[in-house]
Design an enzyme around this catalytic site. Structure first.
Site, PDB file in Angstrom:
ATOM      1  CB  THR A   1      11.694 -17.015 -20.324  1.00 45.33           C
ATOM      2  OG1 THR A   1      12.209 -16.662 -21.615  1.00 45.33           O
ATOM      3  CG2 THR A   1      10.184 -17.036 -20.366  1.00 45.33           C
TER       4      THR A   1
ATOM      5  CB  SER B   1      15.217 -18.950 -23.448  1.00 42.52           C
ATOM      6  OG  SER B   1      13.809 -18.827 -23.429  1.00 42.52           O
ATOM      7  CB  CYS B   2      12.928 -15.003 -24.982  1.00 45.08           C
ATOM      8  SG  CYS B   2      12.274 -13.730 -26.073  1.00 45.08           S
ATOM      9  N   GLY B   3      14.474 -12.222 -23.764  1.00 37.99           N
ATOM     10  CA  GLY B   3      14.244 -10.970 -23.067  1.00 37.99           C
ATOM     11  C   GLY B   3      13.020 -10.254 -23.600  1.00 37.99           C
TER      12      GLY B   3
END
Length: 272
Positions: free
Chosen positions: A110, A112-114
């Site tokens: 996403t 927002s987050c790897g």
């Protein structure tokens, strides 16, 4: 690339009890599918899907594969193809030894987050082969204070939308060398590292990385893979980010403002 970096949309603004119809600029977010062709048999696989801001897709794909330990240099990339706006395909040299375990799982990332793709800090150490190659240096605190303003002057997409992250690379005298923006923090850094890989600039062990937001574990991991020894973040670091920076000898600065910042690890590189 036909998808714009910024998207204009109609909104209703409510202020002081009044509603006004107007236009607003938003950071564009679109999926990018990264396809990989590898081996003598030219095997094809869908490697990853990441939510990103369109632009610099080749750098993003190369930086992502480097961070995941799939490639070690741009010389291993035989070709890059932009199949359409949201699909890219990278073909590796047939002699590149691709570990099946690194590509057998499906990545979905996403904005927002790897996805770090590692089970432990020890796994990062196994993947990284340049993190300890460094010529010792120190930096004046006064130089570090200047970095956010220098980034702000060129972060055009943030000025338009207020909703996009940046990763910036500086030399040891504070000159801004490279900036990449994306709705995802990890994508911005992958793009920056991908650009450095393409230009043959790795390891970046005589440079400073500035992050426009917080410093999370996956960002420190990516910095480690690129050989970066100083990471400055406008926001807060996480506990695992600090642990990882300490493990790999990275000077980690957080809450960087004009007048103050915190040093979490390797403070000897900063002169007050």
């Amino acid at each position: 690339m036909s998808i714009p970096l910024v998207t204009e949309m109609s909104i209703h603004r409510v202020s002081a009890g009044k509603t006004t119809d107007m236009k607003d600029l938003l950071a564009t977010e679109e999926p990018l599918e990264i396809r990989l062709v590898y081996g003598k048999e030219k095997r094809k696989t869908n490697l990853a899907v990441t939510m990103r801001t369109p632009g610099n897709d080749e750098e993003l794909a190369i930086g992502f594969m480097y961070a995941e330990g799939i490639i070690k240099s741009s010389n291993e990339v035989l070709s890059f193809e932009q199949i359409d706006d949201n699909i890219v395909q990278i073909t590796l040299d047939e002699h590149v030894d691709v570990a099946e375990k690194k590509i057998e799982r499906n990545f979905y990332t996403t904005s927002s987050c790897g996805v770090c793709g590692k089970a432990s800090i020890d796994a990062i150490k196994t993947e990284c082969n340049i993190y300890d190659k460094e010529k010792p240096f120190t930096l004046p605190a006064s130089l570090i204070h200047t970095l956010p303003d220098k980034l702000g002057q060129v972060q055009s997409a943030f000025q338009d939308t207020g909703g996009i992250h940046a990763a910036a690379l500086f030399n040891l005298t504070g000159d801004l060398l490279l900036v990449r923006e994306d709705v995802g923090r990890h994508n911005a850094l992958d793009k920056l590292v991908g650009a450095a890989i393409k230009s043959g600039s790795l390891p970046l062990n005589q440079h400073i990385l500035l992050l426009s937001g917080r410093a999370s574990f996956e960002l420190i991991q990516k910095a480690t893979m690129a050989g970066i020894k100083v990471v400055c973040a406008v926001g807060a670091p996480s506990s695992l980010a600090v642990q990882t920076a300490d493990e790999f000898g990275i000077t980690l600065v957080g809450f960087l403002k004009k007048e103050r910042f915190n040093i979490y690890t390797e403070k000897q590189r900063v002169n007050s």
